[in-house]
Design an enzyme around this catalytic site. Structure first.
Site, short mmCIF file in Angstrom:
data_model
loop_
_atom_site.label_atom_id
_atom_site.label_comp_id
_atom_site.label_asym_id
_atom_site.label_seq_id
_atom_site.Cartn_x
_atom_site.Cartn_y
_atom_site.Cartn_z
N GLN A 108 -3.04 5.16 -2.29
CA GLN A 108 -3.83 6.28 -1.78
C GLN A 108 -4.81 6.73 -2.88
O GLN A 108 -5.20 5.91 -3.68
CB GLN A 108 -2.95 7.44 -1.28
N LYS A 129 -8.27 -0.77 -5.48
CA LYS A 129 -7.27 -0.65 -6.57
C LYS A 129 -6.54 -1.98 -6.76
O LYS A 129 -6.28 -2.40 -7.89
CB LYS A 129 -6.25 0.46 -6.23
N VAL A 185 -18.27 -6.91 -8.41
CA VAL A 185 -19.38 -7.33 -7.55
C VAL A 185 -18.91 -8.31 -6.47
O VAL A 185 -19.70 -9.08 -5.93
CB VAL A 185 -20.53 -7.92 -8.38
N ASP A 200 -8.51 2.97 -0.54
CA ASP A 200 -9.21 1.72 -0.27
C ASP A 200 -10.41 1.48 -1.18
O ASP A 200 -11.41 0.88 -0.77
CB ASP A 200 -9.65 1.64 1.21
N GLY A 222 -2.40 -0.34 1.60
CA GLY A 222 -2.75 -1.73 1.89
C GLY A 222 -3.68 -2.19 0.79
O GLY A 222 -4.83 -1.75 0.73
N HIS A 223 -3.17 -2.99 -0.12
CA HIS A 223 -3.97 -3.43 -1.27
C HIS A 223 -4.28 -4.91 -1.11
O HIS A 223 -3.37 -5.74 -1.03
CB HIS A 223 -3.22 -3.17 -2.58
P1 GDP Z 1 -7.11 -0.61 -2.16
O1 GDP Z 1 -6.25 -0.05 -1.08
O2 GDP Z 1 -7.69 0.44 -3.05
O3 GDP Z 1 -6.42 -1.70 -2.95
O4 GDP Z 1 -8.36 -1.29 -1.41
P2 GDP Z 1 -8.29 -2.22 -0.09
O5 GDP Z 1 -7.69 -3.51 -0.47
O6 GDP Z 1 -7.68 -1.47 1.05
O7 GDP Z 1 -9.82 -2.35 0.27
C1 GDP Z 1 -10.73 -2.87 -0.66
C2 GDP Z 1 -11.35 -4.15 -0.07
O8 GDP Z 1 -12.48 -4.51 -0.85
C3 GDP Z 1 -10.45 -5.37 -0.12
O9 GDP Z 1 -10.72 -6.17 1.00
C4 GDP Z 1 -10.88 -6.10 -1.41
O10 GDP Z 1 -10.65 -7.49 -1.37
C5 GDP Z 1 -12.34 -5.80 -1.41
N1 GDP Z 1 -13.01 -5.71 -2.71
C6 GDP Z 1 -12.55 -5.20 -3.88
N2 GDP Z 1 -13.54 -5.19 -4.80
C7 GDP Z 1 -14.64 -5.68 -4.19
C8 GDP Z 1 -15.99 -5.87 -4.59
O11 GDP Z 1 -16.40 -5.57 -5.71
N3 GDP Z 1 -16.85 -6.39 -3.66
C9 GDP Z 1 -16.46 -6.72 -2.39
N4 GDP Z 1 -17.36 -7.22 -1.56
N5 GDP Z 1 -15.19 -6.54 -1.98
C10 GDP Z 1 -14.30 -6.02 -2.87
P1 IMO Z 2 -4.44 2.62 -0.06
O1 IMO Z 2 -3.36 2.59 -1.11
C1 IMO Z 2 -6.61 4.99 2.91
C2 IMO Z 2 -4.39 8.18 4.91
C3 IMO Z 2 -4.12 8.04 6.39
C4 IMO Z 2 -4.13 9.50 6.81
C5 IMO Z 2 -3.45 10.20 5.62
C6 IMO Z 2 -1.97 10.47 5.82
O2 IMO Z 2 -4.62 1.35 0.66
O3 IMO Z 2 -5.69 3.20 -0.62
P2 IMO Z 2 0.19 8.93 5.77
O4 IMO Z 2 0.58 7.75 6.62
O5 IMO Z 2 0.11 8.62 4.31
O6 IMO Z 2 1.01 10.15 6.04
O7 IMO Z 2 -1.30 9.31 6.27
O8 IMO Z 2 -3.64 9.33 4.51
N1 IMO Z 2 -3.92 7.05 4.07
C7 IMO Z 2 -4.76 6.15 3.52
N2 IMO Z 2 -6.08 5.99 3.62
N3 IMO Z 2 -5.91 4.17 2.10
C8 IMO Z 2 -4.57 4.33 1.95
O9 IMO Z 2 -3.84 3.64 1.05
C9 IMO Z 2 -3.93 5.33 2.71
N4 IMO Z 2 -2.65 5.73 2.83
C10 IMO Z 2 -2.67 6.79 3.66
O10 IMO Z 2 -5.13 7.31 7.03
O11 IMO Z 2 -5.45 9.97 6.87
MG MG Z 3 -6.12 -0.02 1.01
#
Ligand code: GDP
Ligand code: IMO
Ligand code: MG
Length: 428
Positions: free
Chosen positions: A223, A16, A413, A13, A40-41
């Protein structure tokens, strides 16, 4: 040759999706190489939010090839829902290619994931219960079902029959729950097969062809390093290899084809699920980060654990993946913090340790060595040039770069595409 990897350096999270979506504008191909719909991206385009779980974050552009590589585990029902969701929003999935070697997540994988977590009790991992671990287990024990098998009704039926018998036995005898009906699962999955057929391809061959033709390829990690099966905080990890090395196996390209590795670093640290987290905050500051940053899981909605930036974790990720540039995200979430802390080393039994601990017992006992830095206490969300960032923000970023041993390439940002400061052009 230009093939770049974007991967997570912390516990997932990091943002990416946002960085891949930003860079995808210049790419011809965007490819996932591991994980599944545990990812979850989130991508925000013109104020609209898109949550992607299996589809590569390049899907929001017209004319890109989007690859789901052999290293990904695919829940076909989930993927088809995601594809239909994109069609409903007016996006095309014409450029989607799904590896014929990718493993298929079956209903018994999801149930075993949930039952195994119950069985672990207080030692639970906190998985997403999407069947990821059990699907990779079957891949490794060589009884998994691949896309190529699903495309062949006879082959699929034979494999499914054997697997359902074995899994039903396990579910009943070990977990005490009902299993699955062979005919029902067969019918459901053969229905998916017909819908997925147009997308199935030898994606390793396609990627190598693209690279040879000089196309720009972007690999999207899911991840992150600390969730890597081999190098993360085992057993509190996922069941795949998100580190850059995972690209070669999970996409079927050679290491000599990768030109750059970009490590995505959240400006602080978060973690979902169980396991040690040395810089975790249990006080008001942790709550402030969670609330101002809306730190709740994209996939499961669980509150994320929040903490100070751990540069030891990032340094470890830099070494493991050969990261040359870092993309720092969510700097804006720290805009109002008066004093910031960065963990620059770990002490164990009063002594600074050099290597990242393999033992979770040691990791749980380490004492973070913090450096305090003054915050910038002003809004950064409209800044587009590095030089325009407040001095204290630059000092914070530069200290991270120094400790982690990788250059700053991108600073984000805000979630929007335009809220991005570029310090180095990634695609040449
Ligand atoms: P990922 O799994 O690595 O793709 O990250 P997630 O999407 O799960 O979580 C990142 C969250 O931060 C998402 O809601 C993005 O829209 C948000 N995000 C990404 N870059 C920035 C940033 O620079 N600032 C803020 N405020 N939100 C961001
Ligand atoms: P993104 O791509 C954050 C965590 C789960 C748990 C562990 C194992 O959005 O960054 P699993 O279901 O993969 O066997 O769970 O890994 N986990 C994540 N945490 N972001 C993710 O993906 C994750 N995918 C799995 O919460 O601790
Ligand atoms: Mg995510």
């Amino acid at each position: 040759m230009s093939a770049i990897v974007v991967m997570g350096t912390q516990w997932g999270d990091e943002g990416k999706g946002k960085i891949v979506d930003y860079l995808a504008e210049q790419a011809d191909v965007v490819a996932r190489y591991q994980g599944g719909n545990n990812a979850g991206h989130t991508v925000v385009v013109k104020g609209k939010e898109f949550k992607l779980h299996l589809l590569p974050s390049g899907i929001l552009y017209k004319g890109k090839t989007c690859v789901i590589g052999n290293g990904v585990v695919i829940d076909p029902g989930v993927l088809l829902t995601e594809i239909k969701g994109m069609h409903d929003k007016g996006f095309s999935t014409e450029g989607l290619k799904i590896s014929n070697r990718a493993q298929v997540i079956m209903p018994y994988h999801r149930l075993i994931d949930a039952e195994e977590e119950n069985y672990r009790g207080e030692h639970k991992i906190g998985t997403t219960k999407r069947g990821i671990g059990p699907c990779y287990m079957d891949k490794n024990s060589r009884c998994g079902i691949r896309m190529v098998d699903l495309m062949d009704a006879e082959e699929f039926s034979a494999k499914l029959k054997r697997n359902i018998e074995a899994k039903n036995h396990l579910l009943k005898e070990i977990y005490g729950v009902e299993g699955f009906d062979f005919e029902t699962v067969k019918k459901e999955y053969l229905g998916y097969a017909d819908e997925l057929r147009p997308y199935i391809a030898d994606t390793s061959a396609a990627l190598n062809k693209s690279i040879k033709a000089g196309q720009k390829v972007l690999f999207e990690g899911a991840q992150a390093t600390m969730l890597d099966l081999d190098h993360g905080t085992y057993p509190y990890v996922t069941s795949s290899n998100p580190i850059a090395g995972g690209v070669c196996v999970g996409a079927g390209i050679g290491p000599t084809k990768i030109s750059n590795v970009i490590g995505v670093v959240k400006a602080y640290t978060t973690r979902v699920g169980e396991g040690p987290f040395p810089t975790e905050l249990f006080d008001e500051m942790g709550d402030h980060i969670r609330e101002s940053g809306h730190e709740y899981g994209t996939t499961t909605g669980r509150p994320r654990r929040c903490g100070w930036l751990d540069a030891c974790v990032v340094k470890y990720a830099v070494d493991l993946s050969g990261i040359d540039y870092m993309a720092i995200t969510r700097l804006d979430i720290l805009d109002q913090v008066k004093t910031l802390k960065i963990c620059v080393a770990y002490k164990h039994n009063g002594i600074v340790i050099d290597e990242f601990p393999a033992s979770l017992k040691v990791l749980a006992e380490v004492e973070p060595v913090y450096e305090e830095l003054a915050g910038w206490e002003c809004d950064t969300t409209t800044i587009r040039e590095y030089a325009d960032l407040p001095l204290n923000a630059r000092l914070y970023l530069e200290r991270l770069s120094e400790v982690a041993g990788a250059a700053l390439g991108i600073v984000s940002v805000g979630p929007g595409r335009d809220q991005t400061i570029i310090m180095h052009e990634m695609f040449k």
